[in-house]
Design a protein around this motif. Structure first.
Motif, PDB file in Angstrom:
ATOM      1  N   VAL A  28      28.644  31.336  40.593  1.00  0.00           N
ATOM      2  CA  VAL A  28      29.393  32.439  39.678  1.00  0.00           C
ATOM      3  C   VAL A  28      29.407  31.509  38.350  1.00  0.00           C
ATOM      4  O   VAL A  28      29.309  32.344  37.212  1.00  0.00           O
ATOM      5  N   GLU A  29      29.300  30.226  38.075  1.00  0.00           N
ATOM      6  CA  GLU A  29      29.227  29.512  36.802  1.00  0.00           C
ATOM      7  C   GLU A  29      27.855  29.979  36.302  1.00  0.00           C
ATOM      8  O   GLU A  29      27.739  30.014  34.887  1.00  0.00           O
ATOM      9  N   GLY A  30      26.804  29.603  37.202  1.00  0.00           N
ATOM     10  CA  GLY A  30      25.602  30.306  36.683  1.00  0.00           C
ATOM     11  C   GLY A  30      25.343  31.321  36.346  1.00  0.00           C
ATOM     12  O   GLY A  30      24.691  31.666  35.198  1.00  0.00           O
ATOM     13  N   GLU A  31      25.863  32.630  36.614  1.00  0.00           N
ATOM     14  CA  GLU A  31      25.894  33.799  36.111  1.00  0.00           C
ATOM     15  C   GLU A  31      26.634  33.753  34.699  1.00  0.00           C
ATOM     16  O   GLU A  31      26.032  34.393  33.775  1.00  0.00           O
ATOM     17  N   GLN A  32      27.920  33.121  34.705  1.00  0.00           N
ATOM     18  CA  GLN A  32      28.202  33.160  33.220  1.00  0.00           C
ATOM     19  C   GLN A  32      27.478  32.543  32.247  1.00  0.00           C
ATOM     20  O   GLN A  32      27.460  33.021  31.045  1.00  0.00           O
ATOM     21  N   VAL A  33      26.841  31.478  32.395  1.00  0.00           N
ATOM     22  CA  VAL A  33      25.876  30.598  31.882  1.00  0.00           C
ATOM     23  C   VAL A  33      24.915  31.610  31.212  1.00  0.00           C
ATOM     24  O   VAL A  33      24.496  31.816  30.111  1.00  0.00           O
ATOM     25  N   GLN A  34      24.121  32.324  32.180  1.00  0.00           N
ATOM     26  CA  GLN A  34      23.250  33.195  31.834  1.00  0.00           C
ATOM     27  C   GLN A  34      23.593  34.359  30.938  1.00  0.00           C
ATOM     28  O   GLN A  34      22.775  34.783  30.150  1.00  0.00           O
ATOM     29  N   GLU A  35      24.919  34.953  31.142  1.00  0.00           N
ATOM     30  CA  GLU A  35      25.474  35.910  30.351  1.00  0.00           C
ATOM     31  C   GLU A  35      25.641  35.406  28.934  1.00  0.00           C
ATOM     32  O   GLU A  35      25.347  36.279  28.063  1.00  0.00           O
ATOM     33  N   MET A  36      26.264  34.357  28.892  1.00  0.00           N
ATOM     34  CA  MET A  36      26.545  33.660  27.611  1.00  0.00           C
ATOM     35  C   MET A  36      25.188  33.505  26.733  1.00  0.00           C
ATOM     36  O   MET A  36      25.134  33.790  25.640  1.00  0.00           O
ATOM     37  N   GLN A  37      24.331  32.975  27.493  1.00  0.00           N
ATOM     38  CA  GLN A  37      22.961  32.696  26.923  1.00  0.00           C
ATOM     39  C   GLN A  37      22.168  34.115  26.376  1.00  0.00           C
ATOM     40  O   GLN A  37      21.789  33.980  25.349  1.00  0.00           O
TER      41      GLN A  37
END
Length: 305
Positions: A28-37
């Motif tokens: 979940v955190e990895g998806e958020q980071v990718q989305e923010m990036q």
């Protein structure tokens, strides 16, 4: 036994919770980071596009500002031309100017050959014609002589426009310098003040007093500067029938040489000893011509018009 079982269950529960927190939440955190990036990358691209547009707009703005300044200057120039000289300014003036030229003659001293350099004064006929044109300043000499008048002519026209408030951008100014014979080695800058006087007279339609002549350089501020060959120019002016000789104040001190004899042993030695005298007093004492010092073109106009 029961307590040990409870302890084991608690430990397993802790491991299960830790596993859930560490491994189940990470995606979940990895998806958020990718989305923010991805959003950051998108914003950076948009920022680059905006910076490019701003740069292009600034260039266009500077270009428009330059064009606006250019057209404003052209309108101002055209308005001045229409007010000052609707069909091009026209005028004419002439005056004689003293000049000094060098002549080199071969000679002999015993077995040796040598060259004798002498300086003589002469009057040049200088005239200016203003007629409709393209704002050019032209100089012609007849016959061809070793003179440099162009820089002095350009400055003379500039000062004359400043003095009269009349623009010559729609006119050609043509200076003509003539002499009875070829005159080599004349310094054209010494006629600067006289060419300024001629241009002012031509613009104003003023007739000049031909019994007056002058010598002196001119700068952009209208100041009259020093020249060489003062005495020779004064002699030429007197010989040409002039009654008033205008001289730069910077030439107020004239160096003359007196022959002084002195005896050394049984020999008589004649020496040329320099002496500084006031140019006005000395010239007026030696010749039948009046001398007046001038500092600026305004002084020249006061005496010559």
């Amino acid at each position: 036994m029961k307590s040990k079982l409870i302890t084991v269950i608690l430990v397993l529960s802790l491991f299960a919770n830790a596993y859930f927190l560490l491994f189940e939440q990470t995606p979940v955190e990895g998806e958020q980071v990718q989305e923010m990036q991805a959003q950051i990358n998108s914003l950076e691209r948009e920022n680059e596009i905006l910076e490019t547009q701003i740069s292009q707009n600034n260039q266009s703005l500077n270009s428009y500002a330059s064009q606006l300044d250019f057209y404003r200057e052209r309108v101002y120039e055209l308005e001045n031309n229409l007010q000052a000289c609707p069909t091009g300014m026209e005028g004419y003036a002439s005056l004689q100017a003293p000049a000094v030229f060098q002549s080199i003659e071969p000679g002999r001293s015993g077995p040796f050959s040598r060259q004798v350099v002498t300086e003589e004064g002469a009057l040049l006929n200088i005239s200016v014609e203003i007629r409709s044109g393209k704002g050019r300043v032209l100089v012609q000499t007849t016959p061809l002589m070793g003179v440099i008048f162009q820089d002095a002519a350009n400055t003379a026209v500039f000062v004359a426009q400043q003095e009269t408030g009349v623009s010559l951008s729609g006119s050609d100014v043509i200076f003509s310098i003539t002499a009875d014979h070829e005159i080599p080695g004349v310094d054209g800058s010494s006629a600067g003040a006289l060419m300024t006087l001629l241009t002012v007279a031509a613009i104003n339609g003023t007739e000049l007093n031909d019994s007056v002549t002058l010598t002196g350089t001119i700068d952009a501020a209208g100041n009259v500067g020093a020249i060489g060959g003062v005495f020779e120019k004064a002699e030429a002016s007197e010989a040409g029938g002039k009654t008033l000789f205008l001289l730069p104040r910077e030439n107020s001190e004239l160096v003359i040489y007196k022959l002084v004899e002195r005896r050394v042993g049984g020999f008589t030695i004649v020496e040329r000893v320099p002496e500084i005298v006031d140019a006005e007093d000395y010239i007026e004492d030696q010749m039948d011509i009046d001398v007046q010092y001038v500092d600026t073109i305004d002084d020249v106009l006061r005496y010559a018009m």
